[in-house]
Write an enzyme that holds these catalytic residues in place. Structure first.
Site, PDB file in Angstrom:
ATOM      1  CG  LEU A  42      42.033  43.879  34.976  1.00  0.00           C
ATOM      2  CD1 LEU A  42      42.823  44.208  36.398  1.00  0.00           C
ATOM      3  CD2 LEU A  42      42.397  42.405  34.419  1.00  0.00           C
ATOM      4  CG  ASP A  43      36.297  39.700  33.188  1.00  0.00           C
ATOM      5  OD1 ASP A  43      35.795  40.513  32.365  1.00  0.00           O
ATOM      6  OD2 ASP A  43      36.871  38.742  32.614  1.00  0.00           O
TER       7      ASP A  43
END
Length: 306
Positions: A42-43
Site C-alpha cells: 500500500l502506498d
C-alpha cells in the site's frame, strides 16, 4: 525442546504515512516474530487492509497476492499531479470543466471490465533494472509498461464538485491512482487521488483488521494470537483434501506423498488447477500439493510443520 512458533496470517489496518515494510518491521519486532512479510504494498499515504504472513505462512505468500482488492478513494477533479495523488506536484489544473453526476456515472461505467492500464511513472515496477520512481525523480523518461487488469465493479459513492468518492473491486496489479487519472481525462478535467483506503483483500476485510495499537496491546499478554488466521483458513480460496490415514500423513511429514494416494486423488482436479491444500482431520495445513505441475522441474509438494 523449542516451543513451536505461531504461524498464520495477520490482517492489519495500515495507518496513514507509514510504508507497508515499516509496519511489518514494527509488528515483527513487537511480537518477536522470526519471519513476517506482507502480501501487496500500500502506498504510504494510503490506509487499510494489509495482509501479513507470519513464520511458516511466508512460504505461501504468493498464493495471497493475486486476490481481488476493494478500495474506496476520494478523487479531486480539476487538478492533476505528477504522482497522480496528493503527495505530488501539480502539473495541470482545469476549472472550466465541471462534470454533471450523470456524466460522471457514464464515465465510471466505461471503466468496468478488462482493460490495459499504463503503470504510473511513480511506481516500484522496474524498467531497465531501475524502479520507475527512481527514474522519474531523476527526470528520465522511459516507455511505461502496460498491464491487463480487470475492474469487477466501479461505483460512485458520492459527488460534490470538485471531490468525488468512488469504490472499486479490482484485480491484482491495478493502480487506483491511474484509474482516477484515466477517469479524470475521460471527463476532460483531470483528477488525482486525495484519500485511498483498502477495504478488503480477497475474503479479508476491515472488520477483521487490527491496528498497530491493538497489536501493541495484545503483545504483552499474548492475546494477539487470537487475531492470527490459521494457515489452512488463510488459503480458503484453494481446493482442499483431508488426509485421515495416519501412515500417509506420517510419510507426508518427511516430504513424501504416498504414490497410491496421489494416483487416487489427482484425477479429481483439472489440469488447470494450481495448488491444493492438504489438511489434517482437525483442519491444520499439512502441505500444498500441485497435482498437475506446469513443468517437470516444478516442485509438487510444499510441506508445513504441524
Amino acid at each position: 525442546m523449542r516451543e513451536k512458533e505461531p504461524s498464520g496470517l495477520l490482517v492489519l489496518d495500515k495507518p496513514e504515512g507509514m510504508t507497508s515494510s515499516t509496519l511489518v518491521t514494527r509488528v515483527k519486532r513487537l511480537l518477536g516474530l522470526r519471519k513476517a512479510g506482507h502480501c501487496g504494498t500500500l502506498d504510504p499515504f494510503a490506509t487499510g487492509v494489509l495482509l501479513v504472513c507470519v513464520n511458516q505462512a511466508t512460504r505461501f505468500a504468493e498464493q495471497l497476492t493475486g486476490q481481488t482488492k476493494v478500495y474506496r478513494f476520494t478523487a479531486r477533479l480539476g487538478i492533476e499531479t505528477d504522482t497522480l495523488d496528493r503527495t505530488g506536484t501539480v502539473v495541470r489544473t482545469r476549472d472550466d470543466v465541471v462534470p454533471s453526476e450523470r456524466e460522471l456515472l457514464e464515465a465510471v461505467r466505461l471503466h468496468e471490465g478488462t482493460q490495459v492500464q499504463e503503470v504510473p511513472r511513480y511506481a516500484a515496477v522496474k524498467v531497465q533494472g531501475k524502479r520507475l520512481y527512481e527514474l522519474a525523480r531523476k527526470g528520465i523518461d522511459v516507455e511505461l509498461p502496460r498491464r491487463e487488469v480487470h475492474i469487477h465493479r466501479f461505483d460512485l459513492i458520492s459527488y460534490r464538485y470538485p471531490e468525488v468518492v468512488l469504490e472499486t473491486k479490482c484485480s491484482k496489479g491495478t493502480y487506483v491512482r491511474q484509474l482516477a487519472a484515466d477517469l479524470g481525462r475521460r471527463l476532460g478535467c483531470g483528477a488525482h487521488v486525495m484519500h485511498l483506503r483498502r477495504l478488503a483483500c480477497g475474503p479479508f476485510g476491515l472488520e477483521r483488521a487490527s491496528s498497530l495499537e491493538q497489536m501493541h496491546d495484545g503483545a504483552s499478554d499474548g492475546s494477539w494470537l487470537a487475531k492470527l488466521v490459521p494457515m489452512a483458513d488463510a488459503l480458503s480460496h484453494l481446493p482442499a483434501l483431508t488426509i485421515e490415514d495416519g501412515q500417509v500423513l506420517s510419510r507426508l511429514r518427511y516430504g513424501q506423498l504416498d504414490a497410491d494416494w496421489e494416483a487416487e486423488h489427482s484425477g479429481r482436479f483439472s489440469r488447470r488447477v494450481g495448488p491444493v491444500r492438504i489438511v489434517t482431520a482437525d483442519g491444520r495445513l499439512a502441505a500444498l500439493w500441485w497435482p498437475w505441475p506446469e513443468s517437470e522441474h516444478q516442485r509438487r509438494l510444499r510441506v508445513f510443520q504441524l
